[in-house]
Design a protein around this motif. Sequence first.
Motif, PDB file in Angstrom:
ATOM      1  N   THR A  38       0.682  -1.202   0.003  1.00  0.00           N
ATOM      2  CA  THR A  38       0.102  -0.156   0.099  1.00  0.00           C
ATOM      3  C   THR A  38       0.945   1.257  -0.248  1.00  0.00           C
ATOM      4  OG1 THR A  38      -1.769  -1.290   1.304  1.00  0.00           O
ATOM      5  CG2 THR A  38      -1.947   1.156   1.249  1.00  0.00           C
ATOM      6  N   ASP A  39       1.828   1.315   0.963  1.00  0.00           N
ATOM      7  CA  ASP A  39       2.588   2.385   1.147  1.00  0.00           C
ATOM      8  C   ASP A  39       3.668   2.530  -0.498  1.00  0.00           C
ATOM      9  OD1 ASP A  39       2.274   3.130   3.702  1.00  0.00           O
ATOM     10  OD2 ASP A  39       2.867   1.091   4.095  1.00  0.00           O
ATOM     11  N   LEU A  40       4.154   1.127  -1.050  1.00  0.00           N
ATOM     12  CA  LEU A  40       4.885   1.496  -1.970  1.00  0.00           C
ATOM     13  C   LEU A  40       4.140   1.743  -3.457  1.00  0.00           C
ATOM     14  CD1 LEU A  40       8.097   0.742  -2.463  1.00  0.00           C
ATOM     15  CD2 LEU A  40       7.236  -1.582  -3.198  1.00  0.00           C
ATOM     16  N   VAL A  41       2.985   1.561  -3.584  1.00  0.00           N
ATOM     17  CA  VAL A  41       2.331   1.947  -4.575  1.00  0.00           C
ATOM     18  C   VAL A  41       2.220   3.490  -4.756  1.00  0.00           C
ATOM     19  CG1 VAL A  41      -0.160   2.123  -3.585  1.00  0.00           C
ATOM     20  CG2 VAL A  41       0.198   1.251  -6.102  1.00  0.00           C
ATOM     21  N   ALA A  42       2.053   4.127  -3.600  1.00  0.00           N
ATOM     22  CA  ALA A  42       2.384   5.627  -3.943  1.00  0.00           C
ATOM     23  C   ALA A  42       3.772   6.298  -4.503  1.00  0.00           C
ATOM     24  CB  ALA A  42       2.147   6.251  -2.494  1.00  0.00           C
ATOM     25  N   LEU A  43       4.824   5.429  -4.299  1.00  0.00           N
ATOM     26  CA  LEU A  43       6.014   5.632  -4.976  1.00  0.00           C
ATOM     27  C   LEU A  43       6.490   5.320  -6.324  1.00  0.00           C
ATOM     28  CD1 LEU A  43       7.921   5.051  -1.706  1.00  0.00           C
ATOM     29  CD2 LEU A  43       7.158   7.230  -2.430  1.00  0.00           C
ATOM     30  N   VAL A  44       5.881   4.021  -6.399  1.00  0.00           N
ATOM     31  CA  VAL A  44       6.501   3.252  -7.745  1.00  0.00           C
ATOM     32  C   VAL A  44       5.165   2.316  -8.227  1.00  0.00           C
ATOM     33  CG1 VAL A  44       8.965   3.552  -7.905  1.00  0.00           C
ATOM     34  CG2 VAL A  44       8.104   1.773  -6.614  1.00  0.00           C
ATOM     35  N   ALA A  87      14.388   4.257 -10.161  1.00  0.00           N
ATOM     36  CA  ALA A  87      14.645   3.784  -8.825  1.00  0.00           C
ATOM     37  C   ALA A  87      14.947   4.993  -7.780  1.00  0.00           C
ATOM     38  CB  ALA A  87      15.813   2.936  -8.770  1.00  0.00           C
ATOM     39  N   SER A  88      15.244   6.182  -8.200  1.00  0.00           N
ATOM     40  CA  SER A  88      15.749   7.184  -7.528  1.00  0.00           C
ATOM     41  C   SER A  88      14.545   7.631  -6.618  1.00  0.00           C
ATOM     42  CB  SER A  88      16.179   8.354  -8.089  1.00  0.00           C
ATOM     43  OG  SER A  88      15.327   8.872  -9.015  1.00  0.00           O
ATOM     44  N   ARG A  89      13.140   7.449  -7.038  1.00  0.00           N
ATOM     45  CA  ARG A  89      12.172   7.834  -6.193  1.00  0.00           C
ATOM     46  C   ARG A  89      11.840   6.922  -4.917  1.00  0.00           C
ATOM     47  NH1 ARG A  89       7.212   6.808 -10.424  1.00  0.00           N
ATOM     48  NH2 ARG A  89       8.830   5.745 -11.503  1.00  0.00           N
ATOM     49  N   LEU A  90      12.722   5.697  -4.885  1.00  0.00           N
ATOM     50  CA  LEU A  90      12.685   5.008  -3.680  1.00  0.00           C
ATOM     51  C   LEU A  90      13.553   5.275  -2.741  1.00  0.00           C
ATOM     52  CD1 LEU A  90      12.041   1.604  -5.130  1.00  0.00           C
ATOM     53  CD2 LEU A  90      10.353   2.996  -4.022  1.00  0.00           C
ATOM     54  N   GLU A  91      14.634   6.239  -3.020  1.00  0.00           N
ATOM     55  CA  GLU A  91      16.010   6.530  -2.045  1.00  0.00           C
ATOM     56  C   GLU A  91      15.362   6.651  -0.679  1.00  0.00           C
ATOM     57  OE1 GLU A  91      19.199   6.977  -5.448  1.00  0.00           O
ATOM     58  OE2 GLU A  91      18.505   8.708  -4.359  1.00  0.00           O
TER      59      GLU A  91
END
Length: 473
Positions: free
Chosen positions: A315-321, A418-422
């Motif tokens: 749920t939290d990851l879908v907002a990022l990627v 991938a930089s959106r996950l840093e």
Amino acid sequence: MMLGLWSLLLLWGLATPCQGLLETVGTLARIDKDELGKAIQNSLVGGPVLQNVLGTVTSVNQGLLGSGGLLGGGGLLSSGGVFGIVEELSGLKIEELRLPQVSLKLLPGFGVQLSLHTKVGLHGSGPLGGLLQLAAEVNVSSRVALGVSARGTPILILKRCSTLLGHISVLSGLLPAPLFGVVEQTLSKVLPGLLCPMVDSVLGVMNELLGSVLSLVPLGALGSVEFSLATLPLISNQYIELDFNPIVKSIAGDIIDFPKPTKPIKIPPKEDHTSQVTVPLYLFNTMFGLLQTNGALDMDITPELVPSNVPLTTTDLVALVPEALGKLPPGQHLLLSLRVKEAPTFTLQNKKATVSIPAVICVLSNVTKKTPEELFELNGVMTLNAQLSPSATKLHLSLSLEWLHVKLASAFAQPFEASRLEEWLRDVIRAAYVPKLNADVDVGIPLPKVLNVSFANAALKIIENAVVLTVAS
């Protein structure tokens, strides 16, 4: 009581210390002459090793030399001792040899001039009756060679010892002039047998201290470090320089040999009345190399290992990627599998200590299943600051994450930036991974143990490829 002088000539080497360059990867120790003087003084006061060799020490004030010690009541010159009563002088014996005060002078390229100042008192029955009290000046000169033992430690060896009897004076009682010659002859025969073994015993204590540098220092579950001399000891007019070779062994006893730096380390000058130890970059890289080899840098991070404010679900990851998740439902727990497949790189420069750890980070879902599904894999590099702090015998590290950079290696669904996950990954690593790292490096970097010098309150300076600790004597 008259003032006596004992002089020891310690032959430490025929060269002076290097001019600020450490050519090897060893740990360089510069021990001030004050520390050598204190160690000798402590051995005379009555350290445990000396007590075991020479007998009971009745008190700190009297030490080895007082009543009940080597020379006092119950000692070698007392009633019933080896020398017993000197019959020619009606029971004359040494009652007091006050604890010497140590002073020394280093002779660059030659050795050490060591002076032990003492007062000698002799009591006995006078030939005309009554108590006879005498005082004498004594000069004991010894030559002691410094070498390297078969075990790779510094060792002091007594080569020559002689005594010179100085002025004798009568403090109380009567002593006819003809008997002065008997006094001189007797003391000239007795003193070498008493004082030269004492010098040898003091050197034995010093060799115990110098030999302790070779003791194995554990690195927790990683292995151990053992120090041995890399070169002959060197000497200046203020300090003795010892270049130690740190031998790192795995927990199985195998010698570990990680790559060594090619450039010599430029060591800053040492101030007078301070001792200095230089810890090379090699030891830091070796510690992290051992951690990587043993798998101690790998970790699986589950939701239970992070606080509630650090998200670790789909749920939290879908907002990022969102493109990385495909058709996975929300609310699934995530697992981060962090693997370090290459040795980290430690850096010491610009007054800063950092370590870079390359890592492969796999993000998986459905952690409750036996075989979690891999969502994507990242290649990353973590940069951590290392806060260094000395204790008496170790240099300790405390790590904090400064930066994390990642690139996408593979994806289950669609590629993404991938930089959106840093930022998210930095929060996870700070919460779960950094505490584990700090627990792993808590064993610290061992320092060589020389003459029991403590570096607990040392000033710390980070130079290029080394850390320099300086402590006042």
